[in-house]
Design a protein around this motif. Structure first.
Motif, PDB file in Angstrom:
ATOM      1  N   LYS A  90       1.224   6.800  -6.914  1.00 53.60           N
ATOM      2  CA  LYS A  90       0.085   7.693  -7.113  1.00 53.60           C
ATOM      3  C   LYS A  90       0.427   9.160  -6.819  1.00 53.60           C
ATOM      4  O   LYS A  90      -0.387  10.058  -7.100  1.00 53.60           O
ATOM      5  CB  LYS A  90      -1.075   7.260  -6.234  1.00 53.60           C
ATOM      6  CG  LYS A  90      -1.642   5.903  -6.613  1.00 53.60           C
ATOM      7  CD  LYS A  90      -2.755   5.500  -5.666  1.00 53.60           C
ATOM      8  CE  LYS A  90      -3.336   4.149  -6.031  1.00 53.60           C
ATOM      9  NZ  LYS A  90      -4.426   3.727  -5.077  1.00 53.60           N
ATOM     10  N   ALA A  91       1.599   9.368  -6.200  1.00 50.60           N
ATOM     11  CA  ALA A  91       1.956  10.770  -5.836  1.00 50.60           C
ATOM     12  C   ALA A  91       2.178  11.586  -7.105  1.00 50.60           C
ATOM     13  O   ALA A  91       2.979  11.200  -7.971  1.00 50.60           O
ATOM     14  CB  ALA A  91       3.201  10.778  -4.968  1.00 50.60           C
ATOM     15  N   ASN A 131       2.325   1.754  -3.323  1.00 52.43           N
ATOM     16  CA  ASN A 131       1.339   2.260  -4.291  1.00 52.43           C
ATOM     17  C   ASN A 131       1.142   3.770  -4.132  1.00 52.43           C
ATOM     18  O   ASN A 131       0.855   4.479  -5.106  1.00 52.43           O
ATOM     19  CB  ASN A 131       0.018   1.524  -4.133  1.00 52.43           C
ATOM     20  CG  ASN A 131       0.113   0.088  -4.633  1.00 52.43           C
ATOM     21  OD1 ASN A 131       0.918  -0.211  -5.525  1.00 52.43           O
ATOM     22  ND2 ASN A 131      -0.703  -0.778  -4.067  1.00 52.43           N
ATOM     23  N   LEU A 132       1.283   4.259  -2.896  1.00 53.74           N
ATOM     24  CA  LEU A 132       1.193   5.698  -2.673  1.00 53.74           C
ATOM     25  C   LEU A 132       2.293   6.444  -3.419  1.00 53.74           C
ATOM     26  O   LEU A 132       2.087   7.561  -3.903  1.00 53.74           O
ATOM     27  CB  LEU A 132       1.259   6.017  -1.183  1.00 53.74           C
ATOM     28  CG  LEU A 132       0.034   5.590  -0.340  1.00 53.74           C
ATOM     29  CD1 LEU A 132       0.272   5.883   1.137  1.00 53.74           C
ATOM     30  CD2 LEU A 132      -1.233   6.299  -0.836  1.00 53.74           C
ATOM     31  N   GLU A 171       0.837  -1.207   0.000  1.00 55.07           N
ATOM     32  CA  GLU A 171       0.000   0.000   0.000  1.00 55.07           C
ATOM     33  C   GLU A 171       0.872   1.258   0.000  1.00 55.07           C
ATOM     34  O   GLU A 171       0.603   2.220  -0.744  1.00 55.07           O
ATOM     35  CB  GLU A 171      -0.925   0.003   1.208  1.00 55.07           C
ATOM     36  CG  GLU A 171      -1.968  -1.105   1.210  1.00 55.07           C
ATOM     37  CD  GLU A 171      -1.382  -2.441   1.693  1.00 55.07           C
ATOM     38  OE1 GLU A 171      -0.189  -2.456   2.076  1.00 55.07           O
ATOM     39  OE2 GLU A 171      -2.107  -3.444   1.663  1.00 55.07           O
ATOM     40  N   ALA A 172       1.892   1.261   0.846  1.00 58.51           N
ATOM     41  CA  ALA A 172       2.771   2.444   0.894  1.00 58.51           C
ATOM     42  C   ALA A 172       3.500   2.618  -0.421  1.00 58.51           C
ATOM     43  O   ALA A 172       3.706   3.764  -0.884  1.00 58.51           O
ATOM     44  CB  ALA A 172       3.761   2.306   2.040  1.00 58.51           C
ATOM     45  N   GLN A 175       6.445   7.709   4.447  1.00 58.34           N
ATOM     46  CA  GLN A 175       5.554   6.631   4.894  1.00 58.34           C
ATOM     47  C   GLN A 175       6.121   5.265   4.520  1.00 58.34           C
ATOM     48  O   GLN A 175       6.083   4.324   5.324  1.00 58.34           O
ATOM     49  CB  GLN A 175       4.169   6.846   4.276  1.00 58.34           C
ATOM     50  CG  GLN A 175       3.138   5.819   4.677  1.00 58.34           C
ATOM     51  CD  GLN A 175       2.803   5.885   6.154  1.00 58.34           C
ATOM     52  OE1 GLN A 175       2.818   7.005   6.747  1.00 58.34           O
ATOM     53  NE2 GLN A 175       2.512   4.757   6.775  1.00 58.34           N
ATOM     54  N   ALA A 223       4.867  10.234   0.752  1.00 58.56           N
ATOM     55  CA  ALA A 223       4.782   8.797   0.427  1.00 58.56           C
ATOM     56  C   ALA A 223       6.111   8.103   0.688  1.00 58.56           C
ATOM     57  O   ALA A 223       6.149   6.966   1.207  1.00 58.56           O
ATOM     58  CB  ALA A 223       4.350   8.627  -1.019  1.00 58.56           C
TER      59      ALA A 223
END
Length: 392
Positions: free
Chosen positions: A219-220, A215-216, A212-213, A232, A229
């Motif tokens: 997506k940033a 994927n962030l 998930e991190a 994180q 991101a």
């Protein structure tokens, strides 16, 4: 006065005187003849006497010859009897010795044959064990070839996370070489435990990558979102590495190294390119980050270790059996050498017997060739030549 008839030297000779002279001459002739006859008679008498003496000597000599011949005949008969007795004893002794040697040789050959049969049977048993071990090695080689064929297939097996990790493990290892979700002594359950050979602790594999991190990060769309991101992702990865170290690295129960599975080659490449500090942090914590290809390579190494362990076990078995086989061959060689020495001794004894029988035959021919004619007559007092040499 009578008339003269002859005149000799001027002297007339009468008939009477002539008759007297003739009678005297005849008397002289008769006397001469008588003397000659007497001499001849005496000479003949002497000759007869010499002849009688010679005949007597010849008779005496002939008697001695006959006596010597009788003695020689007796000696020859005695020698023949002694030789016959000796020859019978010799032949009986030879037969007894040959029978004894044949019996001993038969027993030795039977014992050697039995030992040879036992040795060959043991050799066959060892060869059968070696054949079985060889077949096992061939099977292992076939399995390794199949493993290489599987490793050459780089097709994606499943989705991200544990499903892909399980697919890779199941494809590379047999069910007895791994286990999923097995509880440890601290009640934690790693995603997979890969069992190591020779009783070594298992290797823990974790597939809970913080996707998930990551994927962030993808997506940033702004600089601030990208930095947030990244921060994180670093926090999540650091915490996850620390959790793996605390939960799965148990001294004596698991290996001192654990795998963190990344489900994508692209994710693994980006992680090593942009977050090298996290990779180094994982190394310091003895947590190795692996991609699907690295996991397959690691499993291949583990599989090679497992195969080498099995092959070492088989090699020890083969080496032990070869050692037994060499011992059996050594014993067989010693027994064959003993059998060869028995045969050599038997051949030597037979050669000695043949030499003795050849000497006996030669001496028999010498006895048969003895001549008892003129040579015996000229030397009557001599005994048969080399009579003592007839003793075997």
């Amino acid at each position: 006065m009578m008339d003269s008839v002859f005149v000799i030297a001027g002297r007339p000779i009468s008939l009477f005187e002539a008759a007297v002279a003739g009678g005297l001459a005849l008397l002289v002739i008769i006397l001469w003849l008588g003397l000659n006859i007497l001499r001849q008679v005496r000479a003949r008498a002497q000759t007869d006497e010499a002849a009688r003496e010679r005949i007597h000597e010849l008779e005496t000599h002939l008697s001695e010859i006959l006596r010597s011949q009788g003695e020689m005949t007796g000696r020859m008969q005695t020698m023949a009897e002694v030789f016959g007795s000796r020859q019978s004893d010799m032949m009986r002794a030879v037969n007894d010795r040959l029978d004894g040697m044949g019996h001993k040789l038969g027993l030795s050959m039977a014992d050697t044959g039995r030992q040879t049969h036992d040795g060959l049977r043991q050799v066959h048993e060892r060869l059968a064990v070696i054949d079985r071990a060889q077949r096992t090695i061939s099977d292992l080689s076939g399995q390794v070839s199949e493993l290489q064929a599987i490793l050459a297939n780089k097709q994606t097996r499943g989705a991200f996370g544990q499903g892909r990790m399980e697919a890779i493990i199941q494809d590379q290892l047999s069910p007895s070489q791994y286990s999923f979700q097995t509880a440890l002594s601290n009640s934690s359950r790693p995603d997979c435990l890969i069992h190591m050979p020779n009783g070594a602790p298992p290797l823990a594999v974790d597939a809970k990558f913080p996707l998930e991190a990551f994927n962030l990060l993808r997506k940033a769309d702004t600089e601030e979102a990208l930095k947030a991101a990244q921060a994180q992702f670093r926090r999540d990865m650091t915490k996850h590495i620390q959790d793996i170290r605390e939960k799965y690295l148990l001294p004596g129960e698991t290996q001192d190294t654990a795998f963190l599975f990344v489900p994508s080659e692209s994710v693994f490449a980006e992680l090593n390119e942009r977050f090298e500090d996290l990779v180094q942090k994982g190394h310091r914590a003895r947590v190795v980050i692996v991609s699907p290809s690295l996991l397959m390579l690691s499993i291949q190494v583990i599989q090679a270790v497992l195969r080498d362990a099995k092959m070492r076990e088989q090699a020890h078995l083969i080496q032990a059996e070869v050692g037994h086989l060499m011992d059996d061959i050594g014993r067989l060689n010693d027994r064959v050498g003993k059998l060869q020495s028995h045969f050599a001794q038997a051949n030597k004894d037979i050669d000695q017997i043949l030499i003795s029988t050849d000497k006996i035959s030669k001496r028999s021919r010498k006895i048969e060739d003895l001549e008892l004619g003129d040579a015996s007559a000229e030397q009557p007092a001599q005994s048969p030549p080399r009579a003592a040499s007839l003793t075997p």
